[in-house]
Design a protein around this motif. Structure first.
Motif, PDB file in Angstrom:
ATOM      1  N   HIS A  48     -13.195  -1.140 -15.358  1.00  0.00           N
ATOM      2  CA  HIS A  48     -13.102  -0.369 -16.601  1.00  0.00           C
ATOM      3  C   HIS A  48     -11.646  -0.051 -16.920  1.00  0.00           C
ATOM      4  O   HIS A  48     -11.300   1.086 -17.202  1.00  0.00           O
ATOM      5  CB  HIS A  48     -13.936   0.906 -16.502  1.00  0.00           C
ATOM      6  N   GLU A  49     -10.829  -1.044 -16.860  1.00  0.00           N
ATOM      7  CA  GLU A  49      -9.366  -1.010 -17.061  1.00  0.00           C
ATOM      8  C   GLU A  49      -8.735   0.108 -16.251  1.00  0.00           C
ATOM      9  O   GLU A  49      -8.997   0.193 -15.038  1.00  0.00           O
ATOM     10  CB  GLU A  49      -8.978  -1.023 -18.533  1.00  0.00           C
ATOM     11  N   GLN A  50      -7.880   0.969 -16.807  1.00  0.00           N
ATOM     12  CA  GLN A  50      -7.053   1.844 -15.969  1.00  0.00           C
ATOM     13  C   GLN A  50      -7.694   3.215 -15.780  1.00  0.00           C
ATOM     14  O   GLN A  50      -7.074   4.247 -16.023  1.00  0.00           O
ATOM     15  CB  GLN A  50      -5.658   1.938 -16.587  1.00  0.00           C
ATOM     16  N   ASN A  51      -8.936   3.247 -15.325  1.00  0.00           N
ATOM     17  CA  ASN A  51      -9.592   4.526 -14.999  1.00  0.00           C
ATOM     18  C   ASN A  51      -8.932   5.153 -13.780  1.00  0.00           C
ATOM     19  O   ASN A  51      -8.081   4.550 -13.139  1.00  0.00           O
ATOM     20  CB  ASN A  51     -11.080   4.264 -14.760  1.00  0.00           C
ATOM     21  N   CYS A  52      -9.355   6.355 -13.466  1.00  0.00           N
ATOM     22  CA  CYS A  52      -8.702   7.130 -12.405  1.00  0.00           C
ATOM     23  C   CYS A  52      -8.647   6.373 -11.078  1.00  0.00           C
ATOM     24  O   CYS A  52      -7.600   6.320 -10.420  1.00  0.00           O
ATOM     25  CB  CYS A  52      -9.455   8.454 -12.252  1.00  0.00           C
ATOM     26  N   SER A  53      -9.742   5.760 -10.682  1.00  0.00           N
ATOM     27  CA  SER A  53      -9.766   5.082  -9.365  1.00  0.00           C
ATOM     28  C   SER A  53      -9.003   3.760  -9.403  1.00  0.00           C
ATOM     29  O   SER A  53      -8.374   3.361  -8.431  1.00  0.00           O
ATOM     30  CB  SER A  53     -11.201   4.865  -8.901  1.00  0.00           C
ATOM     31  N   ALA A  54      -9.019   3.075 -10.551  1.00  0.00           N
ATOM     32  CA  ALA A  54      -8.227   1.839 -10.651  1.00  0.00           C
ATOM     33  C   ALA A  54      -6.739   2.195 -10.582  1.00  0.00           C
ATOM     34  O   ALA A  54      -5.944   1.493  -9.963  1.00  0.00           O
ATOM     35  CB  ALA A  54      -8.541   1.118 -11.959  1.00  0.00           C
ATOM     36  N   ASN A  55      -6.375   3.321 -11.207  1.00  0.00           N
ATOM     37  CA  ASN A  55      -4.991   3.777 -11.154  1.00  0.00           C
ATOM     38  C   ASN A  55      -4.596   4.102  -9.716  1.00  0.00           C
ATOM     39  O   ASN A  55      -3.496   3.786  -9.267  1.00  0.00           O
ATOM     40  CB  ASN A  55      -4.840   5.013 -12.056  1.00  0.00           C
ATOM     41  N   ALA A  56      -5.543   4.701  -8.974  1.00  0.00           N
ATOM     42  CA  ALA A  56      -5.280   5.011  -7.555  1.00  0.00           C
ATOM     43  C   ALA A  56      -5.086   3.720  -6.769  1.00  0.00           C
ATOM     44  O   ALA A  56      -4.156   3.604  -5.961  1.00  0.00           O
ATOM     45  CB  ALA A  56      -6.444   5.819  -6.977  1.00  0.00           C
ATOM     46  N   MET A  57      -5.936   2.738  -7.056  1.00  0.00           N
ATOM     47  CA  MET A  57      -5.852   1.440  -6.358  1.00  0.00           C
ATOM     48  C   MET A  57      -4.491   0.806  -6.607  1.00  0.00           C
ATOM     49  O   MET A  57      -3.828   0.313  -5.694  1.00  0.00           O
ATOM     50  CB  MET A  57      -6.966   0.524  -6.871  1.00  0.00           C
ATOM     51  N   ARG A  58      -4.050   0.804  -7.860  1.00  0.00           N
ATOM     52  CA  ARG A  58      -2.763   0.191  -8.218  1.00  0.00           C
ATOM     53  C   ARG A  58      -1.608   0.994  -7.609  1.00  0.00           C
ATOM     54  O   ARG A  58      -0.665   0.425  -7.049  1.00  0.00           O
ATOM     55  CB  ARG A  58      -2.620   0.138  -9.738  1.00  0.00           C
ATOM     56  N   SER A  59      -1.694   2.306  -7.727  1.00  0.00           N
ATOM     57  CA  SER A  59      -0.577   3.127  -7.264  1.00  0.00           C
ATOM     58  C   SER A  59      -0.411   3.022  -5.750  1.00  0.00           C
ATOM     59  O   SER A  59       0.675   2.742  -5.239  1.00  0.00           O
ATOM     60  CB  SER A  59      -0.826   4.587  -7.670  1.00  0.00           C
ATOM     61  N   VAL A  60      -1.532   3.166  -5.027  1.00  0.00           N
ATOM     62  CA  VAL A  60      -1.453   3.092  -3.555  1.00  0.00           C
ATOM     63  C   VAL A  60      -1.115   1.661  -3.138  1.00  0.00           C
ATOM     64  O   VAL A  60      -0.265   1.415  -2.288  1.00  0.00           O
ATOM     65  CB  VAL A  60      -2.779   3.564  -2.932  1.00  0.00           C
ATOM     66  N   GLY A  61      -1.721   0.679  -3.828  1.00  0.00           N
ATOM     67  CA  GLY A  61      -1.438  -0.728  -3.495  1.00  0.00           C
ATOM     68  C   GLY A  61      -0.004  -1.116  -3.768  1.00  0.00           C
ATOM     69  O   GLY A  61       0.554  -2.002  -3.123  1.00  0.00           O
ATOM     70  N   SER A  62       0.653  -0.401  -4.683  1.00  0.00           N
ATOM     71  CA  SER A  62       2.043  -0.758  -5.027  1.00  0.00           C
ATOM     72  C   SER A  62       3.014  -0.471  -3.882  1.00  0.00           C
ATOM     73  O   SER A  62       4.152  -0.933  -3.882  1.00  0.00           O
ATOM     74  CB  SER A  62       2.499   0.007  -6.276  1.00  0.00           C
ATOM     75  N   SER A  63       2.534   0.282  -2.865  1.00  0.00           N
ATOM     76  CA  SER A  63       3.415   0.513  -1.702  1.00  0.00           C
ATOM     77  C   SER A  63       3.303  -0.659  -0.733  1.00  0.00           C
ATOM     78  O   SER A  63       3.917  -0.640   0.335  1.00  0.00           O
ATOM     79  CB  SER A  63       2.996   1.814  -1.000  1.00  0.00           C
ATOM     80  N   HIS A  64       2.459  -1.643  -1.091  1.00  0.00           N
ATOM     81  CA  HIS A  64       2.204  -2.840  -0.281  1.00  0.00           C
ATOM     82  C   HIS A  64       1.422  -2.535   0.991  1.00  0.00           C
ATOM     83  O   HIS A  64       1.549  -3.243   1.990  1.00  0.00           O
ATOM     84  CB  HIS A  64       3.505  -3.586   0.036  1.00  0.00           C
ATOM     85  N   VAL A  65       0.615  -1.508   0.903  1.00  0.00           N
ATOM     86  CA  VAL A  65      -0.318  -1.224   2.005  1.00  0.00           C
ATOM     87  C   VAL A  65      -1.432  -2.265   1.946  1.00  0.00           C
ATOM     88  O   VAL A  65      -1.598  -2.949   0.922  1.00  0.00           O
ATOM     89  CB  VAL A  65      -0.892   0.205   1.853  1.00  0.00           C
ATOM     90  N   ASP A  66      -2.243  -2.375   2.992  1.00  0.00           N
ATOM     91  CA  ASP A  66      -3.334  -3.349   2.998  1.00  0.00           C
ATOM     92  C   ASP A  66      -4.426  -2.929   2.008  1.00  0.00           C
ATOM     93  O   ASP A  66      -4.532  -1.758   1.656  1.00  0.00           O
ATOM     94  CB  ASP A  66      -3.935  -3.441   4.412  1.00  0.00           C
ATOM     95  N   PRO A  67      -5.266  -3.870   1.562  1.00  0.00           N
ATOM     96  CA  PRO A  67      -6.272  -3.555   0.531  1.00  0.00           C
ATOM     97  C   PRO A  67      -7.381  -2.627   1.001  1.00  0.00           C
ATOM     98  O   PRO A  67      -7.985  -1.933   0.179  1.00  0.00           O
ATOM     99  CB  PRO A  67      -6.820  -4.927   0.154  1.00  0.00           C
TER     100      PRO A  67
END
Ligand code: SDX
Length: 436
Positions: free
Chosen positions: A240-259
């Motif tokens: 659902h594009e940039q909903n709260c949890s997708a934003n969390a996924m992108r933000s946390v993933g941007s530190s290059h942590v594992d999926p």
């Protein structure tokens, strides 16, 4: 039409600036300026430059994305350009997951390989059962999911190779495949029942029903209507594009942590009652109302700001959530098998009143995806607290699609927003004996 630029006059200095306007696919939906272009607007050499201030990102695009398009005014939702009602009618959850992640519908061979790979990654390490056994019997399954998904990162150290396409693909198979297993095991734990292992002869949704509800029978046979209804509900939740949890996924993933760690963060965001926890909250709200006769009283409480009408309202949809429409149709099919859920009558009466009442009409509050989904889940025999987990299962391919798109976007870096400081100016330390 004139030039695709914005001319800004800073009245503090009389200076004018011209910044380019950039577009996405549609010229009238998603036109933007780069926030960085505002930094040149300064009153002096030492001025840091202008920021854009946007709490909760109400009007800020954090990324360019091609996964999902939503038009809130017209109630449009498309995954990779395909309208949600067509996918709900003609696709399957795993095919839609493939579409979200690869950008195209799969060929027959691609779909066969995709389904094979996911089907053969549904098992989890036996040690995970020890974590689940360690939770209290009444631990909320979302709390268990956040913990166990995060723990999976320790079983797949190679998942840190996030820039290696083959490694990403392997973790994507594993995460999509194992979410239902973790969810089902958490449910069985809450009942004190033995875990029912995956049955690779069944479909993705059929296998999930089997792991949840299999009793002493040799082979669980899912009801085809319920199996299909669940698969469609998963389709409706894929992204659902940039909903709260997708934003969390992108933000946390941007530190290059594992999926796995990033998905655990997304699950935590989804757990909130304003987001994925709303479907559970809707059921509790309907139970609290208790009967159609009590609906007007409850509406009064909402208008007096003593309660939220859970399952209503949306940051983007200022019209009927297209998914809510489809879910209402699914409800009728499910109730033919399970019997009519009396809470539906309360929900329909509540919706009828809300859609006529100026308090809701003025605020453009309509049913969202969570309003009817819980009623179906309850009729299918799911306990209320597992509803957000069902949302997480459906949303996992979307989170992974957003994560992968972020990693492959040359413009993306570690997410690190600015702030507007409103705290104290510099001051000297006061020894304890001198404090008042
Ligand atoms: C999901 O983002 C996504 O795409 C999310 C989602 C997805 O697929 O990922 O679609 C899934 O999370 C759906 C939303 C589920 N949550 C709920 O149903 C919880 C109830 N809804 C509200 O909390 C609210 O509508 C939000 C959180 C969904 C949206 O909130 P916004 O965009 O911040 O809007 P707002 O809170 O500023 O509301 C505007 C006005 C306010 O009144 P005023 O202060 O202007 O007088 O509407 C009121 C709000 O008080 N309002 C409600 C209401 N929702 C908003 N009043 C009563 N009941 C509600 N449900």
């Amino acid at each position: 039409m004139g030039k695709d630029t914005l001319t800004i006059t800073d009245n503090r200095t009389g200076k004018t600036y011209e910044v380019p306007i950039q577009y996405g696919l549609y010229p009238t939906y998603g036109a933007s300026i780069r926030a960085g272009d505002l930094r040149q607007i300064r009153v002096s050499e030492e001025d840091f430059g202008l920021l854009s201030y946007d709490p909760a990102f109400m009007n800020t695009a954090s990324c360019k994305s091609g996964v999902t398009f939503i038009d809130g005014e017209r109630g449009i939702l498309r995954y990779r350009g395909y309208p949600i009602d067509q996918l709900a009618e003609q696709s399957t959850f795993l095919e839609t997951a493939y579409l979200a992640l690869h950008g195209e519908l799969p060929t027959g061979k691609q779909l066969e390989e995709w389904v094979y790979n996911i089907t053969h990654h549904t098992m989890i390490h036996e040690n995970i059962k020890k974590f689940i056994d360690g939770f209290l019997y009444d631990a909320h399954p979302m709390g268990i999911l956040v913990g166990t998904v995060g723990a999976l990162s320790t079983f797949y150290p190679n998942a840190k190779g996030i820039l290696d396409p083959a490694s990403r693909q392997k973790q994507i198979f594993r995460l999509i495949a194992k979410m239902p297993t973790l969810a089902a095991f958490a449910y069985r734990h809450s009942l004190g029942m033995p875990y029912a292992y995956p049955d690779n002869d069944l479909s993705y949704s059929g296998n999930f029903l089997s792991m949840l509800f299999k009793m002493t029978e040799q082979k669980y046979k899912p009801d085809p209507i319920l199996e299909r209804a669940l698969d469609v509900l998963f389709i409706l939740h894929v992204d659902h594009e940039q909903n709260c949890s997708a934003n969390a996924m992108r933000s946390v993933g941007s530190s290059h942590v594992d999926p796995y760690s990033a998905v655990a963060a997304a699950c935590a965001a989804l757990y909130g009652p304003l987001h994925g926890g709303a479907n559970e909250a809707v059921l509790r709200m309907l139970r609290e109302i208790g009967s159609k006769e009590n609906v007007p009283e409850f509406v009064k409480k909402v208008k007096a700001r003593e309660a939220l009408l859970m399952g209503f309202g949306h940051r983007v949809y200022k019209n009927y959530d297209p998914r809510a429409k489809i879910i209402r149709e699914i409800a009728e099919r499910v109730f033919e098998v399970t019997g009519r859920n009396p809470l539906l009558d309360i929900a329909l009466e509540l919706e009828r009143i809300a859609l006529e009442d100026d308090f809701f009409v003025k605020r453009r509050l309509y049913p969202n995806v969570d309003y009817y989904s819980g009623i179906i889940y309850q009729a299918m025999g799911f306990p209320v607290d597992i509803y957000p987990v069902l949302f997480a299962i459906g949303r996992t391919p979307g989170w992974l699609a957003q994560w992968q798109e972020m990693l492959l976007d040359p413009e993306q870096k570690i997410a690190r927003p600015r702030q507007v400081y409103t705290g104290a100016d510099q001051r000297d330390y006061v020894p304890l004996q001198d404090r008042r």
